[in-house]
Design a protein around this motif. Structure first.
Motif, mmCIF file in Angstrom:
data_model
loop_
_atom_site.group_PDB
_atom_site.id
_atom_site.type_symbol
_atom_site.label_atom_id
_atom_site.label_comp_id
_atom_site.label_asym_id
_atom_site.label_seq_id
_atom_site.Cartn_x
_atom_site.Cartn_y
_atom_site.Cartn_z
ATOM 1 N N PHE A 130 -14.806 -16.495 -30.029
ATOM 2 C CA PHE A 130 -14.874 -17.425 -28.913
ATOM 3 C C PHE A 130 -13.463 -17.952 -28.708
ATOM 4 N N LYS A 131 -12.814 -17.456 -27.649
ATOM 5 C CA LYS A 131 -11.416 -17.790 -27.401
ATOM 6 C C LYS A 131 -11.276 -19.202 -26.867
ATOM 7 N N PHE A 163 -21.892 -17.802 -19.756
ATOM 8 C CA PHE A 163 -20.567 -17.966 -20.354
ATOM 9 C C PHE A 163 -20.195 -19.439 -20.378
ATOM 10 N N ASN A 167 -16.429 -17.496 -22.457
ATOM 11 C CA ASN A 167 -16.985 -16.827 -23.626
ATOM 12 C C ASN A 167 -18.483 -16.605 -23.450
ATOM 13 N N VAL A 169 -22.111 -16.568 -24.325
ATOM 14 C CA VAL A 169 -22.868 -17.323 -25.325
ATOM 15 C C VAL A 169 -24.341 -16.939 -25.386
#
Length: 199
Positions: A130-131, A163, A167, A169
């Motif tokens: 997860f950036k 997202f 990211n 999810v």
């Protein structure tokens, strides 16, 4: 938690939330394990003291492991994996020395525990990154559906992706419960599932 003015989430009854002055404090609990997090450090400390007054707790510091998931932090973001769980599984089944497989399915081979564990052996540290994106916590959702694609029962299949901060999810693909009478109806059913997930 309700005694401490936290609200129980409708989507997950083990999640408790408190909003104050544009900040949030969260607690999620599973049996005797819990995570306390948020961006309100004063409320987090207050919650920990309140919990300690009710029962004995032990603060393990930054989250490293929860329900079989390892959490690693770096300048790039959070990395979640189940490396320890995979290695324990291989050890418990006597498969630590098995030959790694690139895919969970091997042609001309009986499918079973061996193939699944051989695949796990190939990369036990695979996981999700997860950036971290400064200032970007947008919630995005995408949905799609086909129309009566299943030739046996004419049910449509719909799916969604959600997202947070870019990211992924959550995701899901599922055959719809009823037969749609049009492409638009199947799309609306898919959209409804995606919107429920976002909410």
């Amino acid at each position: 938690m309700k005694k401490f003015s936290y609200q129980q989430a409708n989507t997950d009854h083990t999640l408790f939330i408190k909003h104050r002055a544009g900040k949030v404090t969260l607690l999620i609990i599973y049996v005797d394990d819990m995570i306390v997090t948020g961006d309100d450090t004063a409320k987090i400390e207050e919650l920990q003291k309140c919990l300690a007054s009710e029962f004995e707790i032990k603060d393990l510091g930054s989250l490293k492991y929860f329900l079989g998931v390892e959490v690693t932090r770096s300048k790039h973001g959070l990395f979640l994996s189940q490396r320890k769980y995979v290695m324990d599984l291989l050890a418990d089944t006597g498969m630590l020395d098995c030959k790694p497989a690139d895919t969970p399915i091997v042609e001309n081979h009986k499918l079973g525990v061996y193939v699944d564990q051989s695949y796990l052996k190939s990369a036990p540290g695979r996981g999700l990154l997860f950036k971290k994106k400064n200032g970007h916590l947008d919630l995005e959702g995408y949905t799609n559906a086909d129309y009566a694609r299943n030739i046996t029962d004419r049910h449509s299949t719909s799916g969604y992706f959600t997202f947070v901060g870019g990211n992924l999810v959550t995701w899901r693909s599922k055959k719809q419960n009823v037969v749609s009478r049009s492409f638009a109806e199947s799309e609306y059913r898919g959209i409804a599932q995606g919107v429920c997930e976002i909410l």
